[in-house]
Scaffold this motif. Structure first.
Motif, mmCIF file in Angstrom:
data_model
loop_
_atom_site.group_PDB
_atom_site.id
_atom_site.type_symbol
_atom_site.label_atom_id
_atom_site.label_comp_id
_atom_site.label_asym_id
_atom_site.label_seq_id
_atom_site.Cartn_x
_atom_site.Cartn_y
_atom_site.Cartn_z
ATOM 1 N N LYS A 291 -19.443 -49.477 -41.178
ATOM 2 C CA LYS A 291 -19.156 -48.071 -41.456
ATOM 3 C C LYS A 291 -19.569 -47.708 -42.882
ATOM 4 N N GLU A 292 -19.260 -48.576 -43.863
ATOM 5 C CA GLU A 292 -19.673 -48.338 -45.254
ATOM 6 C C GLU A 292 -21.189 -48.288 -45.376
ATOM 7 N N VAL A 293 -21.861 -49.196 -44.672
ATOM 8 C CA VAL A 293 -23.327 -49.241 -44.717
ATOM 9 C C VAL A 293 -23.918 -47.949 -44.185
ATOM 10 N N MET A 294 -23.414 -47.477 -43.072
ATOM 11 C CA MET A 294 -23.965 -46.270 -42.452
ATOM 12 C C MET A 294 -23.707 -45.038 -43.311
ATOM 13 N N ILE A 295 -22.523 -44.962 -43.912
ATOM 14 C CA ILE A 295 -22.210 -43.817 -44.777
ATOM 15 C C ILE A 295 -23.117 -43.826 -46.009
ATOM 16 N N SER A 296 -23.282 -44.994 -46.630
ATOM 17 C CA SER A 296 -24.156 -45.091 -47.814
ATOM 18 C C SER A 296 -25.596 -44.732 -47.465
ATOM 19 N N THR A 297 -26.069 -45.195 -46.312
ATOM 20 C CA THR A 297 -27.439 -44.897 -45.889
ATOM 21 C C THR A 297 -27.640 -43.413 -45.665
ATOM 22 N N VAL A 298 -26.687 -42.783 -45.011
ATOM 23 C CA VAL A 298 -26.788 -41.336 -44.762
ATOM 24 C C VAL A 298 -26.770 -40.557 -46.072
ATOM 25 N N LYS A 299 -25.933 -40.968 -47.015
ATOM 26 C CA LYS A 299 -25.857 -40.264 -48.303
ATOM 27 C C LYS A 299 -27.184 -40.351 -49.061
ATOM 28 N N VAL A 300 -27.738 -41.569 -49.169
ATOM 29 C CA VAL A 300 -28.990 -41.737 -49.911
ATOM 30 C C VAL A 300 -30.134 -41.004 -49.210
ATOM 31 N N THR A 301 -30.211 -41.137 -47.886
ATOM 32 C CA THR A 301 -31.281 -40.484 -47.140
ATOM 33 C C THR A 301 -31.191 -38.974 -47.247
ATOM 34 N N SER A 302 -29.977 -38.445 -47.132
ATOM 35 C CA SER A 302 -29.786 -36.990 -47.250
ATOM 36 C C SER A 302 -30.211 -36.505 -48.632
ATOM 37 N N MET A 303 -29.875 -37.288 -49.665
ATOM 38 C CA MET A 303 -30.268 -36.919 -51.021
ATOM 39 C C MET A 303 -31.791 -36.876 -51.149
ATOM 40 N N VAL A 304 -32.465 -37.891 -50.611
ATOM 41 C CA VAL A 304 -33.921 -37.953 -50.721
ATOM 42 C C VAL A 304 -34.577 -36.761 -50.043
ATOM 43 N N PHE A 305 -34.178 -36.477 -48.814
ATOM 44 C CA PHE A 305 -34.837 -35.404 -48.065
ATOM 45 C C PHE A 305 -34.458 -34.022 -48.602
#
Length: 454
Positions: A291-305
């Motif tokens: 769950k932590e991994v998925m939340i961190s991935t979504v946050k970084v990806t959302s920031m990039v895009f």
């Protein structure tokens, strides 16, 4: 108006407002003002839907969330921590061995995450208390951790190089059109990965050589090991168990890209799946960790895009206000020709690295200057690696380097800012030396891509 737009964006960012919203909001405000006074044609904004669809539909950029996922899995599942412990046991029998284990693990962590902040914070939390407890010089320890963390900019597979590859590919095609050349050749992420290997290893070699010299000159700053693990079968298996999985994973991801077996996106998916397998094999993949991994991935990806969308709006308005023509005239009339123009761009990118992250610089600054520099005859692979190393140096330079802030944030009680600044200065000089070497001998960058891709 174009210059005022760029200056206003920088000022608003320095006030602490979100990058993506600042880029889009300030640009749209200037578009409205420009339309009102007759300096901007609002119909240009009609190109925005196609631009935004192109961003979301870009297959290369799909590698970003997958690479982020791979790195975060290795970090959250404590694979990196186990690797550091094992490497400390392996190198711990030598004076200064812990520093070499930091270099080695930091390089692998940088290669797997590609995010400077994540690597510096992780290495700072895992290794700095141990280094200080063993009696290592605090300033040098801080400098080594910060410098190793910034290797994520150029050690492939790097997110920074993935983003640069996409931007430089578009810039190269634009430069070819301006020169009247219609060639199917482009700049791929694999080209940049291959071009970054020699500079990355060369920089790591400089770090190790500098450490060896210090051990010879100041042995008291590098204590002798107090406990040496006996070399037996159990020790060897423990080292191999920690070392082989991440090395195989990085080799599969990087090798498949370099040798054309897979696209960056396909290789990133293999890396993400492989990271999950490694975490499961080490029994570190609990539901809470996932769950932590998925939340961190979504946050970084959302920031990039989101930043990429804001940067697209900014670049469209900047061009509509005549900014591209202004830059072209500036570079054309620059004393020293292409050398003078390149030096100016590198200086500007270095200074902007104090206030902007590599993502903003890649999406905002590089698309404005790269087509002009490439049209002046620069090699796109050489330019991309020079920009990456330049940003890496900027992130490490006191007093505004991002890496320094990341380390200071997690080690407030262990180190002072003065110790961190003093510790990173030799590493900054080594990175500047690397930039000089790459400028004098461009083949350090271009040789390996030429051997692989011809």
């Amino acid at each position: 108006m174009a210059i005022l737009l760029f200056v206003t964006v920088c000022l608003v960012l320095m006030l602490g407002y979100p990058v993506a919203l600042t880029l889009a909001g300030v640009a749209l405000m200037f578009a409205g003002i420009g339309q009102f006074i007759g300096l901007f044609d609002a119909t240009l904004l009609g190109a925005l839907p196609n631009r935004l669809f192109g961003i979301i539909n870009n297959s290369i950029l799909m590698a970003v969330p997958l690479f982020v996922f791979m790195g975060v899995v290795l970090e959250k599942s404590k694979v990196a921590e186990q690797l550091l412990i094992s490497m400390a046991e392996l190198f711990g029998r030598f004076r200064g061995g812990l520093i070499f284990s930091v270099f080695f693990v930091g390089m692998l962590l940088a290669a797997s995450t590609g995010i400077v902040g994540a690597t510096v914070v992780t290495m700072g939390l895992m290794s700095l208390p141990t280094l200080l407890k063993r009696g290592y010089d605090p300033a040098f320890s801080a400098g080594a951790i910060c410098a190793t963390g910034t290797l994520g900019q150029i050690i492939p597979p790097s997110i920074a190089l993935v983003l640069l590859g996409d931007v430089l590919s578009n810039a190269y095609q634009q430069a070819q059109l301006e020169m009247g050349i219609f060639s199917p050749k482009s700049v791929s992420v694999g080209d940049l990965f291959a071009g970054a290997i020699v500079p990355g290893l060369l920089l790591l070699g400089m770090y190790c050589l500098y450490t060896l010299i210090l051990i010879k000159l100041k042995p008291d700053s590098f204590p002798k090991p107090t406990q040496i693990q006996p070399v037996n079968l159990s020790f060897i298996l423990r080292i191999l168990n920690a070392l082989i999985p991440p090395l195989v994973l990085i080799f599969l991801v990087l090798g498949s890209i370099l040798f054309g077996v897979a696209t960056p996106t396909e290789a990133a998916s293999v890396g993400a799946f492989g990271a999950l397998v490694i975490a499961m094999s080490k029994k570190q993949l609990q539901l809470a960790v996932l769950k932590e991994v998925m939340i961190s991935t979504v946050k970084v990806t959302s920031m990039v895009f989101l930043i990429l969308i804001g940067a697209s709006i900014f670049s469209l308005v900047f061009r509509g206000l005549g900014g591209e023509e202004l830059i072209h005239q500036l570079f054309t009339n620059m004393p020293g020709g292409v050398i003078g123009a390149t030096l100016l761009v590198m200086l500007v990118i270095f200074l902007l690295g104090f206030i902007l992250d590599f993502i903003e610089i890649t999406f905002v600054v590089v698309p404005l200057v790269a087509p002009i520099l490439l049209a002046m005859g620069l090699d796109p692979i050489w330019l991309g690696i020079m920009i990456a190393v330049n940003l890496q140096t900027s992130f490490l330079t006191p007093p505004f380097g991002f890496a320094l802030f990341y380390l200071r944030g997690v080690t407030k009680e262990l180190l002072s800012s003065a110790q961190i600044y003093r510790g990173v200065l030799p590493f900054v000089l080594m990175q500047l030396l690397l930039l000089l070497l790459l400028s004098i001998w461009p083949a350090l960058i271009t040789w390996l891509p030429a051997q692989i891709y011809g």
